[in-house]
Design a protein around this motif. Structure first.
Motif, short mmCIF file in Angstrom:
data_model
loop_
_atom_site.label_atom_id
_atom_site.label_comp_id
_atom_site.label_asym_id
_atom_site.label_seq_id
_atom_site.Cartn_x
_atom_site.Cartn_y
_atom_site.Cartn_z
N HIS A 34 -16.88 -5.31 19.23
CA HIS A 34 -15.63 -5.40 18.46
C HIS A 34 -15.72 -4.47 17.26
O HIS A 34 -16.36 -4.78 16.27
CB HIS A 34 -15.39 -6.83 18.00
N GLU A 35 -15.10 -3.32 17.40
CA GLU A 35 -14.97 -2.40 16.27
C GLU A 35 -13.50 -2.40 15.85
O GLU A 35 -12.65 -1.90 16.58
CB GLU A 35 -15.41 -0.99 16.64
N LYS B 164 -18.66 3.87 -0.20
CA LYS B 164 -18.34 5.06 0.58
C LYS B 164 -18.65 4.77 2.05
O LYS B 164 -19.66 4.16 2.38
CB LYS B 164 -19.17 6.26 0.13
N CYS B 165 -17.77 5.21 2.92
CA CYS B 165 -17.96 4.95 4.35
C CYS B 165 -19.05 5.86 4.91
O CYS B 165 -19.00 7.09 4.74
CB CYS B 165 -16.65 5.17 5.10
N ALA B 166 -20.02 5.26 5.60
CA ALA B 166 -21.08 6.04 6.24
C ALA B 166 -20.84 6.17 7.74
O ALA B 166 -21.67 6.72 8.46
CB ALA B 166 -22.44 5.36 5.99
N GLN B 167 -19.69 5.66 8.21
CA GLN B 167 -19.40 5.66 9.65
C GLN B 167 -18.57 6.86 10.09
O GLN B 167 -18.40 7.09 11.28
CB GLN B 167 -18.65 4.36 10.01
N SER C 294 -10.23 6.77 5.48
CA SER C 294 -10.12 7.87 6.43
C SER C 294 -10.09 7.37 7.87
O SER C 294 -9.10 7.54 8.58
CB SER C 294 -11.28 8.85 6.24
N CYS C 295 -11.17 6.73 8.30
CA CYS C 295 -11.24 6.30 9.70
C CYS C 295 -10.60 4.94 9.94
O CYS C 295 -10.45 4.53 11.10
CB CYS C 295 -12.69 6.29 10.18
N ARG C 296 -10.26 4.21 8.87
CA ARG C 296 -9.56 2.93 8.93
C ARG C 296 -10.40 1.80 9.52
O ARG C 296 -9.87 0.78 9.94
CB ARG C 296 -8.24 3.05 9.69
N ARG C 297 -11.72 1.98 9.60
CA ARG C 297 -12.58 0.89 10.05
C ARG C 297 -12.54 -0.27 9.06
O ARG C 297 -12.36 -0.08 7.86
CB ARG C 297 -14.02 1.37 10.21
N ILE C 298 -12.76 -1.49 9.57
CA ILE C 298 -12.78 -2.70 8.75
C ILE C 298 -14.17 -3.31 8.85
O ILE C 298 -14.77 -3.37 9.92
CB ILE C 298 -11.75 -3.73 9.22
N GLY C 299 -14.67 -3.80 7.71
CA GLY C 299 -15.95 -4.51 7.70
C GLY C 299 -16.39 -4.77 6.28
O GLY C 299 -15.72 -4.37 5.32
N ASP D 178 -13.74 6.99 0.50
CA ASP D 178 -13.84 5.78 -0.31
C ASP D 178 -13.44 4.56 0.52
O ASP D 178 -12.59 4.63 1.42
CB ASP D 178 -12.90 5.86 -1.52
N LEU D 179 -14.07 3.45 0.18
CA LEU D 179 -13.69 2.17 0.76
C LEU D 179 -12.78 1.44 -0.22
O LEU D 179 -13.00 1.46 -1.43
CB LEU D 179 -14.93 1.31 1.03
N THR D 180 -11.76 0.80 0.31
CA THR D 180 -10.85 0.02 -0.52
C THR D 180 -10.83 -1.42 -0.03
O THR D 180 -11.01 -1.69 1.17
CB THR D 180 -9.42 0.58 -0.46
N PRO D 181 -10.63 -2.39 -0.93
CA PRO D 181 -10.63 -3.80 -0.52
C PRO D 181 -9.47 -4.12 0.41
O PRO D 181 -8.40 -3.51 0.34
CB PRO D 181 -10.50 -4.56 -1.85
#
Length: 572
Positions: free
Chosen positions: A144-145, A100-103, A82-87, A109-112
């Motif tokens: 750095h986000e 699951k993204c908490a941000q 959704s938000c396209r954050r990486i980490g 969902d998080l995908t690799p």
């Protein structure tokens, strides 16, 4: 960590083995090493194969819902859909076990991450997305986000753009998978996550980025053997399975054997048990067995044949009469109504398939030496044909065969030089010819017997003293032993299959391009061979669809060499 994705036993050797990636729903796991496996799995009895691999036992991979095969999450770098954050998964979800993204409010969902990094020695790690974007170290104190924006125009890497809150110029992933793209970021890390984070190695290789789902991320190193007498006999497997009771000679007495022979459902007499115990105890475990010796023993057993003795033998091989219409090169045909194949995983490699036990590119399955390896057994049936070795040797010395051999050898030499290997494989033109013929027969059997080509396999027996091919089924499903393939060994049927197969494959819909090819396939290791003629499913071929040349069987119109093939004179 452990998870509960499901895989069949065969997949744990061929598709998702140790060090390989296992996709599960929206995430991805890596199968952990043997040190983390539960070792109470059933034994797979095949002493010849175990000795050839330097272990005492072979064991079936666990299967079921007990979570016996542990996995780790890999890659660790994730992207929120959704938000396209990486980490890492912990950075984004604050829980290593929840993808699951908490941000963001969507809790998506998080995908690799799409790319990973590996090298030819098998080391593997996450893609250095931070270094790829920044190309250096930004100023201190800057937050750095990072995000990965998908432009949505195509599915290519050029449409995936890295962005950072520090204001650096966005950069796409285009070019990340080229050979030297990661050279500015240093040498390989030597990471071996399937063994654990502490088991790294020194490595001077330049790492290479590859797609996470690419086929070259994991190549299994599998050795197989056909169970032959006396190892294929039920009494041999019974004694091997209970060897802990028989290993001490002082513990084996008449009373013990009589009790075993008199149990309800017992199949063996006291004399049979005593004889087999003595035989296994007398085996010289100090004699080295390599793959060539395995093949020679199997070749001799197939030639000798073995009748069904009613004792549930795993090897039944019946001699067949030769049809007068068969080519004179065929000297023996056998109907193999029952065979048992054992396949053991002894390592794996990345980027380039390696099966040499001594190669430093072959990755270990455990960080401590184990006395066992994972293996599976499958029951099948097939047809064996032996050929006149002297006639093949005479044909191999002709200028036509030598010219084709030289072309393939030059291609093999170039490939070895390109990949930095010490020695290129030596091309045996007789083996290339019989390999091509095996593909012709697989293709014809699939039509005549109604089996899918992917359920048929070849086994080549070729050296200075033997020449034979075994076409067989060895499948864990119902296509494994229905009797349809073995029935093709009947004299008239086999002669028809040879004639029709050679007739069909004497021409190709891609001719004249195919028959006149000077190099085709992977690294130009084929000559006249393409998907329209002799290439078969990868699971059916021992040599990964290389070292094939249809012109060796039929000749080539180039320089009027139609009569130079092995079967050029055979009526079609």
């Amino acid at each position: 960590m452990t998870a509960n994705p499901r895989a069949r036993r065969t997949q744990l050797l061929s598709t998702y083995g140790i060090g390989g990636l296992f996709p599960s729903e929206t995430t991805s796991f890596m199968i952990a090493g043997l040190d983390e496996w539960r070792a109470e799995s059933p034994l797979v009895s095949e002493p010849r194969l175990a000795r050839s691999l330097g272990v005492l036992q072979l064991k079936s991979p666990p299967a079921g819902s007990k979570r016996d095969v542990p996995v780790i999450r890999f890659p660790e770098v994730q992207i929120c859909t959704s938000c396209r954050r990486i980490g890492t998964i912990f950075d984004l979800s604050r829980d290593w076990n929840v993808a699951k993204c908490a941000q963001c409010e969507a809790k998506a969902d998080l995908t690799p991450f799409r790319l990973i990094v590996t090298c030819r020695r098998g080391h593997i790690k996450d893609f250095p997305y931070y270094e790829w974007l920044h190309k250096g170290t930004p100023g201190a104190g800057v937050k750095h986000e990072m995000r990965l924006k998908a432009l949505g125009r195509t599915s290519s890497l050029a449409d995936l753009v890295l962005q950072c809150s520090c204001g650096v110029t966005p950069r796409s992933l285009d070019g990340a998978t080229t050979l030297k793209a990661l050279a500015p970021f240093g040498k390989c890390s030597g990471a071996r996550p399937w063994l654990g984070p502490e088991y790294t190695q020194e490595c001077a290789e330049i790492p290479q980025a590859v797609q996470r789902g690419a086929s070259n991320v994991w190549f299994p190193a599998v050795r197989s053997a056909i169970s032959i007498p006396p190892y294929s006999e039920a009494v041999a497997k019974f004694v091997k399975r209970h060897w802990k009771f028989f290993e001490d000679p002082e513990a084996v007495n008449a009373r013990l054997l009589e009790n075993l022979a008199s149990e309800p459902g017992a199949k063996f007499t006291v004399a049979e048990l005593a004889s087999e115990i003595e035989r296994q105890r007398g085996e010289d475990s100090g004699v080295e067995i390599d793959e060539e010796m395995l093949r020679r023993q199997e070749y001799e057993a197939l030639l000798a044949g073995f009748e069904d003795d009613g004792k549930t033998s795993d090897f039944v091989c019946l001699k067949q009469e030769l049809d007068p219409d068969l080519p004179s090169l065929v000297t023996e045909v056998r109907k193999v109504t029952r065979l048992r194949e054992i396949r053991a995983l002894f390592g794996f490699s990345r980027l380039d398939g390696v099966t040499d036990l001594s190669s430093d590119a072959l990755c270990a399955l455990s960080h401590t030496q184990k006395n066992w390896l994972p293996a599976i057994e499958v029951i099948g049936e097939g047809v064996f044909a032996a050929f006149d070795r002297a006639a093949l040797a005479e044909w191999a010395e002709r200028p036509f065969a030598q010219d084709r051999r030289t072309r393939l050898q030059n291609a093999a030499n170039r490939r070895a030089e390109e990949f930095g290997r010490i020695e290129a494989p030596q091309v045996d033109i007789v083996k290339v010819a019989l390999h091509t013929l095996a593909h012709v027969i697989i293709d014809q059997f699939s039509l005549d017997a109604g089996y899918p080509a992917a359920s048929l396999r070849e086994r080549l027996f070729v050296d200075e003293n033997m020449a034979g091919i075994l076409i067989y089924t060895a499948s864990s499903d119902s296509a494994g032993s229905l009797g349809g393939v073995a029935s093709q060994a009947d004299p008239e049927r086999f002669a028809d299959a040879m004639r029709e197969g050679l007739t069909r494959l004497s021409w190709c819909s891609a001719d004249p391009v195919c028959i006149e090819a000077t190099g085709s396939g992977v690294d130009a290791l084929n000559l006249a061979a393409c998907h329209a003629c002799v290439l078969v499913p990868e699971t059916s071929c021992e040599l990964n669809n290389v070292f094939l040349d249809r012109a060796l069987l039929f000749g080539t119109p180039v320089d009027n060499q139609e009569s130079e093939g092995l079967f050029s004179d055979y009526p079609r």
